[in-house]
Design a protein around this motif. Structure first.
Motif, PDB file in Angstrom:
ATOM      1  N   LEU A 118      -3.274   4.714  12.852  1.00  0.00           N
ATOM      2  CA  LEU A 118      -2.437   4.524  11.658  1.00  0.00           C
ATOM      3  C   LEU A 118      -2.185   5.854  10.971  1.00  0.00           C
ATOM      4  O   LEU A 118      -1.404   5.927  10.031  1.00  0.00           O
ATOM      5  CB  LEU A 118      -3.110   3.553  10.674  1.00  0.00           C
ATOM      6  N   PHE A 175       0.733  -0.464   3.154  1.00  0.00           N
ATOM      7  CA  PHE A 175       1.801  -0.463   4.157  1.00  0.00           C
ATOM      8  C   PHE A 175       1.208  -0.237   5.559  1.00  0.00           C
ATOM      9  O   PHE A 175       1.570  -0.912   6.523  1.00  0.00           O
ATOM     10  CB  PHE A 175       2.812   0.642   3.807  1.00  0.00           C
ATOM     11  N   LEU A 176       0.260   0.693   5.650  1.00  0.00           N
ATOM     12  CA  LEU A 176      -0.326   0.995   6.960  1.00  0.00           C
ATOM     13  C   LEU A 176      -1.238  -0.135   7.447  1.00  0.00           C
ATOM     14  O   LEU A 176      -1.238  -0.480   8.627  1.00  0.00           O
ATOM     15  CB  LEU A 176      -1.078   2.336   6.907  1.00  0.00           C
ATOM     16  N   GLY A 223       0.701  -6.136  11.972  1.00  0.00           N
ATOM     17  CA  GLY A 223       1.877  -6.311  12.835  1.00  0.00           C
ATOM     18  C   GLY A 223       1.585  -5.982  14.292  1.00  0.00           C
ATOM     19  O   GLY A 223       2.205  -6.536  15.198  1.00  0.00           O
ATOM     20  N   MET A 224       0.632  -5.074  14.517  1.00  0.00           N
ATOM     21  CA  MET A 224       0.280  -4.700  15.893  1.00  0.00           C
ATOM     22  C   MET A 224      -0.842  -5.576  16.449  1.00  0.00           C
ATOM     23  O   MET A 224      -1.402  -5.270  17.500  1.00  0.00           O
ATOM     24  CB  MET A 224      -0.154  -3.229  15.937  1.00  0.00           C
ATOM     25  N   ASP A 262      -0.743  -3.174   6.783  1.00  0.00           N
ATOM     26  CA  ASP A 262       0.196  -4.206   7.242  1.00  0.00           C
ATOM     27  C   ASP A 262       0.729  -3.879   8.640  1.00  0.00           C
ATOM     28  O   ASP A 262       0.967  -4.783   9.440  1.00  0.00           O
ATOM     29  CB  ASP A 262       1.348  -4.369   6.248  1.00  0.00           C
ATOM     30  N   GLN A 263       0.891  -2.589   8.918  1.00  0.00           N
ATOM     31  CA  GLN A 263       1.291  -2.208  10.279  1.00  0.00           C
ATOM     32  C   GLN A 263       0.232  -2.651  11.290  1.00  0.00           C
ATOM     33  O   GLN A 263       0.555  -3.126  12.371  1.00  0.00           O
ATOM     34  CB  GLN A 263       1.446  -0.695  10.390  1.00  0.00           C
TER      35      GLN A 263
END
Ligand code: AMP
Ligand code: MG
Length: 409
Positions: free
Chosen positions: A230, A242-243, A249-250, A245-246
């Motif tokens: 990240l 935000f990170l 998402g992954m 949440d990434q």
């Protein structure tokens, strides 16, 4: 904030990790992967075969054979490795045979080519019509019998075992072309802190290099997981969230972060975890080590390590490695310890301490010496170390010659 022993904290964490689902891979993709099912053996070797190059014989034909009085046998067959002989030896007969080739019916021993008159110096020679044997031989000599190494049905590899090169060889020997293993866990990694600069960029005044991203990423990979990097987050609620949440998402199986979990004005990580999931925030009775954050972010397990590079490393070894091991499906997640003898006296403060040391063998015992000052930012002392000495909680001093547990790193 509660004060926990290292062991309590480890247990609380590991309890929340379960192995990933399983997948089936072809054998050549399985190095370092964790087996998801027990493996039962067939008979090994699969058939009686020769352990030498020579001649398959009936041992009783050679009871009187010697160099002075060789015994001559007629050679009735040639059995290279990979062939399936369909002959039966009679008394007075022999069959040339290569290492690994099946023993023909009627034969009960193999005489080495070196103990015969057959010139074994040259390759490509046809089998002779007759052979002289210079030695007597016992029934069974130079034969590897079916099932001699392993009997059919024996459990030879276990679910939860990390596959090493020799294990792959055994699976191939058993004809296991497709192997059930646990899916490699995906582990997201974040470094947080306004002061951090990635190694490629110029350093501005007041900034430092991001160290943990490199160390911890390598540790995660070494623990058998895929790293989802990240990167670096500034001390900003929005960016960190935000990170994270990434990572969601992954499809991360776990999120690891370093720093930002102290009680400083800019330590947002734990607030973010708290408002998007669950947070346990512990003071663990250990050194080095600040408070340890553990919880979940939107349903994904989270461990927040301290920011200091040595503390982050030790925190990984103590808390994250076992958790990732469980996630990866390992049956045994504890690192093995060795006993070492102190070559210098050690003072401790009563917390469970992980001290950087060099362990060397001296006169047959493992002897340990610290690698300089144990400040938690002194990464060189960790680089120079090949072991972490584990001083138990409650111990305040140890003398030269005392025995202590260590992890070899
Ligand atoms: P913190 O937990 O944010 O208070 O950080 C503790 C110390 O570790 C500070 O001196 C930080 O600058 C340092 N630190 C935090 N993260 C890193 C990192 N990724 N690499 C190197 N040092 C770090
Ligand atoms: Mg910070």
């Amino acid at each position: 904030m509660s004060l926990l022993s290292v062991q309590e904290a480890q247990e609380r964490i590991i309890h929340h990790f379960k192995p990933t689902e399983t997948e089936t891979l072809s054998l050549n993709q399985c190095a370092g992967r964790v087996l998801a099912a027990d493996i039962l053996s067939s008979d090994l070797p699969l058939f009686d075969n020769s352990s030498v190059d020579g001649f398959a014989v009936q041992a009783r034909d050679l009871v009187d054979a010697s160099a002075a009085s060789p015994r001559t046998l007629s050679v009735v067959a040639d059995i290279p490795a990979g062939s399936a002989p369909n002959i039966t030896l009679a008394p007075g007969q022999a069959a040339r045979i290569m290492t690994g080739a099946p023993i023909p019916k009627g034969a009960d021993a193999v005489i080495m080519v070196e103990d015969t008159d057959f010139d074994h110096g040259a390759s490509g020679l046809a089998a002779p019509e007759k052979v002289k044997a210079f030695k007597k031989i016992k029934s069974g000599e130079n034969i590897r019998t079916r099932g001699m190494d392993v009997k059919r049905g024996r459990k030879v590899l276990f679910a939860g075992h990390k596959l090493r090169p020799q294990d792959l060889g055994l699976l191939a020997m058993l004809g296991v072309a497709n192997v059930a293993v646990f899916r490699k866990p995906r582990v997201a990694l974040l470094s947080s802190g306004d002061e951090l600069t990635p190694v490629e960029l110029p350093l501005e005044p007041g900034k430092i290099r991001d160290t943990n991203s490199y160390t911890i990423a390598a540790l995660i990979a070494e623990a058998g997981c895929e790293v989802l990097p990240l990167g670096i987050a500034p001390d900003s609620r929005e960016v960190i969230q935000f990170l994270f949440d990434q990572a969601i998402g992954m499809n991360a199986d776990a999120i690891i972060s370093t720093a930002g979990v102290s009680v400083g004005a800019f330590d947002f990580v734990k607030d973010i975890i708290e408002s998007n999931g669950k947070l346990d925030f512990w003071r663990v009775n250990m050194r080095p080590g600040k408070p340890l954050a553990f919880g979940e972010y939107r349903g994904v397990r989270f461990i927040g390590l301290p920011g200091n590079p040595v503390s982050a490393f030790v925190g990984f070894e103590v808390f994250v490695r076992p958790a990732l091991g469980r996630l990866a499906g390992l049956k045994t997640v504890a690192r093995s310890k060795v006993k070492v003898r102190l070559a210098e006296a050690i003072e401790s403060d009563g917390r469970e301490s992980y001290l950087r040391a060099i362990v060397e063998e001296r006169d047959g015992v493992l002897s340990a010496k610290l690698t300089g000052h144990q400040g938690s930012g002194n990464l060189l002392s960790l680089v120079q170390a090949n072991a972490l000495l584990i001083v138990p909680a409650g111990v305040k001093s140890l003398a030269i010659g005392d025995q202590i547990d260590a992890w070899l790193i």
